[in-house]
Motif scaffolding. Sequence first.
Motif, mmCIF file in Angstrom:
data_model
loop_
_atom_site.group_PDB
_atom_site.id
_atom_site.type_symbol
_atom_site.label_atom_id
_atom_site.label_comp_id
_atom_site.label_asym_id
_atom_site.label_seq_id
_atom_site.Cartn_x
_atom_site.Cartn_y
_atom_site.Cartn_z
ATOM 1 N N ASP A 1 -33.226 -9.345 77.280
ATOM 2 C CA ASP A 1 -33.667 -8.416 78.312
ATOM 3 C C ASP A 1 -32.513 -7.838 79.134
ATOM 4 O O ASP A 1 -32.738 -7.127 80.109
ATOM 5 N N ALA A 2 -31.288 -8.161 78.721
ATOM 6 C CA ALA A 2 -30.135 -7.650 79.457
ATOM 7 C C ALA A 2 -29.895 -6.187 79.104
ATOM 8 O O ALA A 2 -30.260 -5.723 78.038
ATOM 9 N N MET A 3 -29.287 -5.449 80.040
ATOM 10 C CA MET A 3 -28.851 -4.089 79.743
ATOM 11 C C MET A 3 -27.432 -4.168 79.171
ATOM 12 O O MET A 3 -26.648 -5.034 79.566
ATOM 13 N N PRO A 4 -27.099 -3.247 78.266
ATOM 14 C CA PRO A 4 -25.766 -3.292 77.655
ATOM 15 C C PRO A 4 -24.628 -3.322 78.672
ATOM 16 O O PRO A 4 -23.624 -3.998 78.456
ATOM 17 N N SER A 5 -24.805 -2.617 79.805
ATOM 18 C CA SER A 5 -23.699 -2.548 80.765
ATOM 19 C C SER A 5 -23.358 -3.910 81.355
ATOM 20 O O SER A 5 -22.282 -4.092 81.905
ATOM 21 N N MET B 1 -31.261 1.267 77.402
ATOM 22 C CA MET B 1 -32.285 0.368 76.885
ATOM 23 C C MET B 1 -31.788 -1.071 76.944
ATOM 24 O O MET B 1 -30.591 -1.318 76.828
ATOM 25 N N THR B 2 -32.745 -1.986 77.047
ATOM 26 C CA THR B 2 -32.376 -3.394 76.988
ATOM 27 C C THR B 2 -31.863 -3.712 75.582
ATOM 28 O O THR B 2 -32.028 -2.928 74.650
ATOM 29 N N VAL B 3 -31.253 -4.876 75.466
ATOM 30 C CA VAL B 3 -30.770 -5.340 74.168
ATOM 31 C C VAL B 3 -31.917 -5.354 73.150
ATOM 32 O O VAL B 3 -31.789 -4.851 72.034
ATOM 33 N N LYS C 1 -30.553 4.000 86.944
ATOM 34 C CA LYS C 1 -29.265 3.306 86.951
ATOM 35 C C LYS C 1 -29.241 2.342 85.778
ATOM 36 O O LYS C 1 -30.074 1.453 85.680
ATOM 37 N N PHE C 2 -28.345 2.561 84.859
ATOM 38 C CA PHE C 2 -28.234 1.594 83.770
ATOM 39 C C PHE C 2 -26.806 1.503 83.315
ATOM 40 O O PHE C 2 -25.972 2.271 83.739
ATOM 41 N N GLN D 1 -19.903 -9.368 73.338
ATOM 42 C CA GLN D 1 -21.368 -9.463 73.281
ATOM 43 C C GLN D 1 -21.981 -8.149 72.809
ATOM 44 O O GLN D 1 -22.903 -8.131 71.992
ATOM 45 N N LYS D 2 -21.430 -7.038 73.310
ATOM 46 C CA LYS D 2 -21.933 -5.729 72.890
ATOM 47 C C LYS D 2 -21.803 -5.573 71.380
ATOM 48 O O LYS D 2 -22.719 -5.110 70.702
#
Lengths: 207, 253
Positions: free
Chosen positions: B138-142, B99-101, A206-207, B148-149
């Motif tokens: 460490d944030a995910m793009p979603s 992937m994380t940032v 889930k991402f 911010q993206k």
Amino acid sequence: MLLKGIGFTLTLFIFTIVTSIPLGLGLTFLANSRIKPISWLTRAYVLIMRGTPLMLQLFFFYFGLPFLPYVGKYLVMDRFPAACLTFSLNYAAYFCEIFRGGLLSVDRGQYEAARVLGLTGVQTTFRIVLPQMVKVVLPSVANEAITLVKDTALASAIGISDLMHYTRSLVNSRSDVTPFFFAAVFYFLFTLALTRLFTRLEEKFKF
Amino acid sequence: MDMLKLTDITKSFGENKVLRGVSLSVRRGEIVAVIGPSGSGKSTMLRTCVGLERVSGGTIELGGRALVRDGVYVRDREAREICSRTGMVFQHFNLFPHMTVLDNLCLAPVLRGILDKKSAAERAAELLEKVGLSDKADAMPSSLSGGQKQRVAIARALMLSPDIMLFDEPTSALDPELTGEVLTVMRGLAADNMTMVIVTHEIAFARDIADRVLFMDNGVIALSGTPDEILVNPPSERLRTFLRTFNHSAQPA
């Protein structure tokens, strides 16, 4: 006796999963090949494997192949290898279709971003495209895996001593239907475990 | 030296001629804004510069090396290398969602062997600070907003220390209240003397930041000049019409 049958059933299941998923992935790339004949051949293969009964394919690979002219004598297989091969080739066709859909779901922009960042085609495939594809195809793959658990029972049709085979012979020899019940419980629990496993995998993706 | 030089490039999709002879040179440190109606070929022009679209004819040089000369492309490997000095920012960000940032930033430089993991992470931390997103490593793009993206996408492009940055409508997919933060980051790049080509609908921003404004129309650069020449006293009726429709949509009455 039932335990021995379970051994064959499990082996057939594991072999099929482990070989047909990479094989299906390979077929997906072939089906998307820019060389048209390769793409056509692959699609024809998928069409045939999905368009004919698995049991018929089992009979063909085990009984039929040795009758082919010239090459037949080299294609004589024991029951179990024949079943493994048939299942693997059959499920690869289904996985190919699932993966093809998954591949289409990956946004064009992902390829473009990878390209402008200077990634190679292989890097793009393995680091960018496949992980995103996995997320999309997991529910369908889970579905196929569950179907496969029960399809393994078809192997008894060419005389493989799997769980189904022993169950039937026990029922016949003892005039007692409880083995049916045990078999049902086994298939059910196996399916349940798989469902759990895939739910966890889906959580992970889930991402 | 010209960082980017296009000579008479043409491009057709079937019968449709998208680029009909575009020539442009961008000097080091120069900021060029490209405006024009949709379908005028401005995005296509930008995309040809990094090999995302292939031209039918003409010459494209990046940092003095030809990506395509008279319609003939160099080999793919060489093309990738030539384009690798160019950063590109997309309208829809195109972050890698799985992937994380931090991994989005580090993936390309590490995979390509330009930076080792440790120095990539250090560089990423610097750039995230620069775009104001230190806390999002460490944030995910979603989990990020559009603004911010896009700032992450800019940082990702900067990881490869590009000689020139191309922006393809970087704020067009953003809610109006989020465009400001992205434009601020771009102003920061301008202050660092980054060479930039910006396809944009932000007319006020273009006037503010650009050394030169191009008006593209129907596959050619119809007009080119300083922001004042092009935007303050538009020299053609077509441009005036374009800017007018623009102001109407941009400024609610």
